[in-house]
Structures are given as structure tokens and as C-alpha cells.
Design a protein around this motif. Structure first.
Motif, mmCIF file in Angstrom:
data_model
loop_
_atom_site.group_PDB
_atom_site.id
_atom_site.type_symbol
_atom_site.label_atom_id
_atom_site.label_comp_id
_atom_site.label_asym_id
_atom_site.label_seq_id
_atom_site.Cartn_x
_atom_site.Cartn_y
_atom_site.Cartn_z
ATOM 1 N N GLU A 1 0.832 -1.189 0.000
ATOM 2 C CA GLU A 1 0.000 0.000 0.000
ATOM 3 C C GLU A 1 0.874 1.249 0.000
ATOM 4 O OE1 GLU A 1 -2.786 0.021 3.130
ATOM 5 O OE2 GLU A 1 -3.790 -1.813 2.512
ATOM 6 N N VAL A 2 0.443 2.237 -0.749
ATOM 7 C CA VAL A 2 1.202 3.477 -0.842
ATOM 8 C C VAL A 2 0.352 4.618 -0.306
ATOM 9 C CG1 VAL A 2 2.341 5.118 -2.368
ATOM 10 C CG2 VAL A 2 2.475 2.670 -2.846
ATOM 11 N N THR A 3 0.884 5.353 0.619
ATOM 12 C CA THR A 3 0.210 6.534 1.133
ATOM 13 C C THR A 3 0.836 7.753 0.477
ATOM 14 O OG1 THR A 3 -0.196 5.461 3.256
ATOM 15 C CG2 THR A 3 -0.382 7.863 3.184
ATOM 16 N N TRP A 4 0.071 8.416 -0.375
ATOM 17 C CA TRP A 4 0.630 9.566 -1.082
ATOM 18 C C TRP A 4 0.816 10.727 -0.115
ATOM 19 C CZ3 TRP A 4 2.699 8.428 -5.446
ATOM 20 C CH2 TRP A 4 2.174 7.370 -6.194
ATOM 21 N N PRO A 5 1.937 11.423 -0.192
ATOM 22 C CA PRO A 5 2.306 12.418 0.829
ATOM 23 C C PRO A 5 1.675 13.794 0.605
ATOM 24 C CG PRO A 5 4.062 12.250 -0.787
ATOM 25 C CD PRO A 5 2.989 11.254 -1.196
ATOM 26 N N PHE A 6 0.328 13.839 0.535
ATOM 27 C CA PHE A 6 -0.328 15.137 0.426
ATOM 28 C C PHE A 6 -0.509 15.711 1.837
ATOM 29 C CE2 PHE A 6 -1.591 13.117 -3.553
ATOM 30 C CZ PHE A 6 -1.337 14.137 -4.448
ATOM 31 N N PRO A 7 0.253 16.712 2.204
ATOM 32 C CA PRO A 7 0.267 17.193 3.599
ATOM 33 C C PRO A 7 -0.830 18.209 3.897
ATOM 34 C CG PRO A 7 1.928 18.359 2.331
ATOM 35 C CD PRO A 7 1.248 17.404 1.369
ATOM 36 N N PHE A 8 -2.093 17.832 3.631
ATOM 37 C CA PHE A 8 -3.210 18.725 3.924
ATOM 38 C C PHE A 8 -3.872 18.286 5.231
ATOM 39 C CE2 PHE A 8 -3.135 18.541 -0.813
ATOM 40 C CZ PHE A 8 -2.704 19.841 -1.034
ATOM 41 N N VAL A 9 -4.146 19.245 6.089
ATOM 42 C CA VAL A 9 -4.838 18.972 7.345
ATOM 43 C C VAL A 9 -6.017 19.940 7.449
ATOM 44 C CG1 VAL A 9 -4.666 18.889 9.857
ATOM 45 C CG2 VAL A 9 -2.703 18.207 8.451
ATOM 46 N N GLU A 10 -7.188 19.400 7.732
ATOM 47 C CA GLU A 10 -8.404 20.214 7.819
ATOM 48 C C GLU A 10 -8.223 21.353 8.825
ATOM 49 O OE1 GLU A 10 -12.266 21.253 6.738
ATOM 50 O OE2 GLU A 10 -11.093 19.563 5.945
ATOM 51 N N GLY A 11 -8.503 22.578 8.370
ATOM 52 C CA GLY A 11 -8.455 23.727 9.256
ATOM 53 C C GLY A 11 -7.087 24.363 9.416
ATOM 54 N N ARG A 12 -6.065 23.799 8.760
ATOM 55 C CA ARG A 12 -4.722 24.357 8.896
ATOM 56 C C ARG A 12 -4.276 25.016 7.592
ATOM 57 N NH1 ARG A 12 -1.000 20.127 12.430
ATOM 58 N NH2 ARG A 12 -2.398 19.974 14.246
ATOM 59 N N LEU A 13 -3.462 26.042 7.736
ATOM 60 C CA LEU A 13 -2.947 26.752 6.569
ATOM 61 C C LEU A 13 -1.869 25.925 5.876
ATOM 62 C CD1 LEU A 13 -2.562 30.360 8.008
ATOM 63 C CD2 LEU A 13 -4.256 29.614 6.331
ATOM 64 N N PHE A 14 -1.761 26.090 4.577
ATOM 65 C CA PHE A 14 -0.655 25.488 3.824
ATOM 66 C C PHE A 14 -0.307 26.402 2.663
ATOM 67 C CE2 PHE A 14 -4.540 23.826 1.909
ATOM 68 C CZ PHE A 14 -4.321 23.997 0.553
ATOM 69 N N ILE A 15 0.919 26.265 2.187
ATOM 70 C CA ILE A 15 1.382 27.035 1.024
ATOM 71 C C ILE A 15 1.559 26.063 -0.139
ATOM 72 C CG2 ILE A 15 3.224 28.455 0.046
ATOM 73 C CD1 ILE A 15 3.823 29.423 2.875
ATOM 74 N N LEU A 16 0.796 26.283 -1.187
ATOM 75 C CA LEU A 16 0.879 25.449 -2.383
ATOM 76 C C LEU A 16 1.570 26.239 -3.487
ATOM 77 C CD1 LEU A 16 -1.759 23.092 -3.874
ATOM 78 C CD2 LEU A 16 -0.738 24.831 -5.353
ATOM 79 N N THR A 17 2.560 25.625 -4.092
ATOM 80 C CA THR A 17 3.301 26.264 -5.184
ATOM 81 C C THR A 17 3.062 25.490 -6.472
ATOM 82 O OG1 THR A 17 5.032 26.967 -3.648
ATOM 83 C CG2 THR A 17 5.565 27.010 -5.999
ATOM 84 N N LEU A 18 2.606 26.178 -7.496
ATOM 85 C CA LEU A 18 2.423 25.595 -8.822
ATOM 86 C C LEU A 18 3.479 26.192 -9.741
ATOM 87 C CD1 LEU A 18 0.845 23.997 -10.976
ATOM 88 C CD2 LEU A 18 -0.615 26.012 -11.268
ATOM 89 N N ARG A 19 4.376 25.338 -10.230
ATOM 90 C CA ARG A 19 5.464 25.809 -11.094
ATOM 91 C C ARG A 19 5.280 25.249 -12.494
ATOM 92 N NH1 ARG A 19 10.544 23.859 -12.504
ATOM 93 N NH2 ARG A 19 10.258 22.052 -11.142
ATOM 94 N N ALA A 20 5.314 26.128 -13.478
ATOM 95 C CA ALA A 20 5.210 25.712 -14.873
ATOM 96 C C ALA A 20 6.615 25.454 -15.401
ATOM 97 C CB ALA A 20 4.513 26.794 -15.700
ATOM 98 N N GLY A 21 6.939 24.186 -15.606
ATOM 99 C CA GLY A 21 8.265 23.816 -16.092
ATOM 100 C C GLY A 21 8.280 23.651 -17.591
ATOM 101 N N VAL A 22 9.368 23.134 -18.103
ATOM 102 C CA VAL A 22 9.504 22.951 -19.547
ATOM 103 C C VAL A 22 8.569 21.852 -20.047
ATOM 104 C CG1 VAL A 22 11.096 22.271 -21.380
ATOM 105 C CG2 VAL A 22 11.865 23.789 -19.569
ATOM 106 N N ASP A 23 8.431 20.775 -19.273
ATOM 107 C CA ASP A 23 7.670 19.618 -19.736
ATOM 108 C C ASP A 23 6.305 19.475 -19.084
ATOM 109 O OD1 ASP A 23 9.831 18.774 -21.365
ATOM 110 O OD2 ASP A 23 10.829 17.988 -19.582
#
Length: 370
Positions: free
Chosen positions: A28-50
Motif C-alpha cells: 500500500e502506498v500513502t501519497w504524501p499530500f500534507p493537507f490537514v483540515e483547518g490548517r494553513l498550507f502554502i501550495l506552489t504551482l510551477r510551470a516547467g519545460v515539460d
């Protein structure tokens, strides 16, 4: 009736796969999405070459390619959907070119980074790295880090970058100078397009067969960090008498028929792909590479736009006459990095330097920043 035959085929394929992988089922694989209900997070979307790369809290969590034919100039906006409260948005402009297009800022023209000539004696592993013309910073980072591994310095392992041409002549001119100086680039005579990446993989096999006397050939990307000594140890665990296909293997993956990443029935009529290793890093034995080159020269090699799936097809065809040892490990990381990795993907030049520094101190730890 159709469902019964599909279940039977799936059961047969799963049973066949278990015998070669030596594993009852995928862990089993637990994907490391570090979201917690009610807590702040900083999400960065970077447009790369590919494609797009997404990080949360400075840690890479996922990436996905652009749709075929898309260019960054086509982007007109960004929409966020779902139950997310947005506190603030900070945006920077899209770069006019890849950030490493200024080679004078990243290329260190030092003798110590030059590649050794490929040994005329038999070697154990040849590594072909897929790269883009203007990825000067990525290639320089690889030269300064894992290309300094002891097996490469002792000429038991050889490494070369495989680069196709750029529409801009000035980029190709600088690439030619880089290739002449470092001696580690194979320039391919066609324009660099996503649909032609499979030809780069064939070129790696052809170079490994015709220019190198090697037992095994590895393919990886220029944002892949390779623990060379560890990969060699993994190869040593397999009998030398067996053909080998090693990597992070996928079983019963189904092609998408709708949406941006759709594969048409004309492109792929079957309901599932053959077992295939993820593209950022995999190994094949030289007899498989020989088979691929021979089939390509005879114009009988089936080509598919996804190069890693293509390799799975070719190995499956080879396996029909010569038994292949399929060797699977999650540590050939498809997304980012995991502790005690064999290969780490989507690593920036800065992360490459960090990984090499940790590895030189005996620590196979990740560097979760960009």
C-alpha cells in the motif's frame, strides 16, 4: 461473458507477474499530500519545460505533463476549485525561456567535469540520460554530483546525455560547444518533441550496443538523481545468466480514453498496457537492447508515444521467446524522493547538490525544497 474473460485475463496476468516479481501484491502506498483540515498550507504551482510541478510546504507532491500541443503562451488564467479557503495569492510572471538558457551562468568550463573516454574493455553499466537542449543547469548539476561516483570515475560505468535539436539555432550552437568541451553529449539529428522521445530511448540502446561493450543499459532523465553504487548492487542480486528488466514496475495500467491525456484506440487498442517500468529510471540487459535495435533496423519495432510504455511492449515481446527477470522496487522513485532511494525524480539542480552532499556523508536522505 466479456467480464468473465477479462477477469480470467487479469488473474492470469497477475499470477504471471507475481512469479517474476517475487511479490504477492503491491504494498500500500500513502501519497504524501500534507493537507490537514483547518490548517494553513502554502501550495506552489510551477510551470516547467515539460509540465506542471506542485509542491506543498516546499515539498514536491506531484507533477503532470501539458496536454499535447500546449505551450505556456496559451495560458490565460488559473482557476482553483473545491472547498478551499484562499487567504492570499502571489504570482510571478512566466519566464520567456528556460531559466538556464544563459549557459554562461551555469556551465563551469573546468577540466574536472569532463567525461572520460568510454573504455574499450567491457563495462558493467551504461547510463543514457534524456535531456533538452537548453537544460544547461541540469546537465551541470549531474556532472558535479552523481557523475562523480566512484564506479563512473573508475570507468566501470559510462554516462552520456542524449539531446535532440532545438528550433533556435543559437541554442544548438551553444549545445555544440558544450558537447565538444565536456565530451558527454550525444546530439540526435531530429527536433525535440514529446512524440519523439521514444526515439531517444532507442538511441540510448543503439549507442549502448554499438559504442559500448556493456552488460546492462540504464535510461534516466536529467532531473533524476542516481545512486549508482546502489543500482549496481541491485543488478548484482540478479543472476547474470538471466535477461533483466528492472525499475518501478506498473501492472495492469489502463490507457485513458478521455480528457487531455487520452490515448485513442488507434494508438492503443488493448484494454491495459503491458508491465512497464516508470521512465525516470530503469535498467535492461544488453540482450534486450540488442533486440530493440535489431527490430528497429528491420522496421518491425512497434513505437508508442510514451517511451516507458514502449519499453514495456518491447520487453514483453522479447520475453515471449527468451525469459526475462522482471525486478521491481518502489525505490526507483517516480515522484520526488523517498528515504533510501535508488533514484530520485524531479530533482532541481539545487536538490542534486544537496543529495550529493548528503550521500558523500553516507546518508541517502531527501532534500525537500526547490
Amino acid at each position: 461473458m466479456h467480464r468473465d474473460s477479462a477477469d480470467s485475463k487479469e488473474s492470469k496476468t497477475t499470477s504471471w507477474f507475481k512469479r517474476f516479481i517475487g511479490r504477492e501484491q503491491k504494498p500500500e502506498v500513502t501519497w504524501p499530500f500534507p493537507f490537514v483540515e483547518g490548517r494553513l498550507f502554502i501550495l506552489t504551482l510551477r510551470a516547467g519545460v515539460d509540465g506542471y510541478h506542485i509542491s506543498v510546504g516546499g515539498r514536491h507532491v506531484t507533477s503532470f505533463p501539458y496536454r499535447p500541443g500546449f505551450t505556456l503562451g496559451d495560458a490565460t488564467g488559473l482557476a482553483i476549485k473545491g472547498e478551499v479557503d484562499i487567504k492570499s495569492v502571489y504570482a510571478t510572471s512566466l519566464p520567456k525561456s528556460h531559466p538556464s538558457f544563459s549557459p554562461q551562468r551555469v556551465l563551469e568550463m573546468s577540466e574536472k567535469w569532463k567525461a572520460r573516454p568510454i573504455s574499450k574493455s567491457p563495462i558493467w553499466l551504461f547510463i543514457g540520460i534524456l535531456s533538452a537542449t537548453n537544460h544547461f543547469a541540469e546537465r551541470m548539476a549531474v556532472r558535479k554530483t552523481w557523475m562523480q561516483s566512484s564506479s563512473i570515475k573508475s570507468s566501470n560505468v559510462a554516462v552520456r546525455f542524449f539531446v535532440a535539436l532545438n528550433p533556435r539555432k543559437e541554442v544548438n550552437a551553444v549545445l555544440k560547444k558544450e558537447a565538444d568541451y565536456f565530451g558527454d553529449i550525444v546530439i540526435l539529428p531530429f527536433m525535440d518533441r514529446y512524440e519523439l522521445v521514444v526515439l531517444k530511448t532507442i538511441a540510448i540502446c543503439e549507442f549502448g550496443v554499438k559504442n559500448v561493450s556493456t552488460a546492462y543499459i540504464m535510461k534516466c532523465d536529467d532531473d533524476t538523481f542516481v545512486r549508482v553504487e546502489t543500482v549496481l548492487k541491485e543488478i548484482d542480486h540478479v543472476s547474470r545468466k538471466k535477461s533483466l528488466y528492472m525499475g518501478n514496475l506498473n501492472l495492469l495500467h489502463r490507457p485513458l480514453r478521455n480528457g487531455k491525456w487520452a490515448v485513442t484506440f488507434e494508438e492503443w487498442p488493448e484494454s491495459v498496457y503491458p508491465p512497464y517500468a516508470n521512465g525516470p529510471g530503469y535498467v535492461v540487459s544488453s540482450d534486450i537492447a540488442n533486440f530493440i535495435v535489431s527490430q528497429h533496423n528491420n522496421r518491425s519495432l512497434r513505437l508508442f508515444k510514451m517511451e516507458d510504455v514502449s519499453m514495456g511492449m518491447w520487453v514483453e515481446q522479447f520475453n515471449s521467446t527468451t525469459p526475462v527477470q522482471y525486478s521491481h522496487s518502489w525505490k526507483f522513485c517516480q515522484y520526488g524522493c523517498m528515504e533510501d532511494y535508488y533514484t530520485a525524480h524531479y530533482q532541481s539542480p539545487r536538490q542534486m547538490i544537496c543529495l550529493w552532499d548528503k550521500l558523500s556523508r553516507g546518508q541517502a536522505h531527501c532534500c525537500n525544497f526547490r
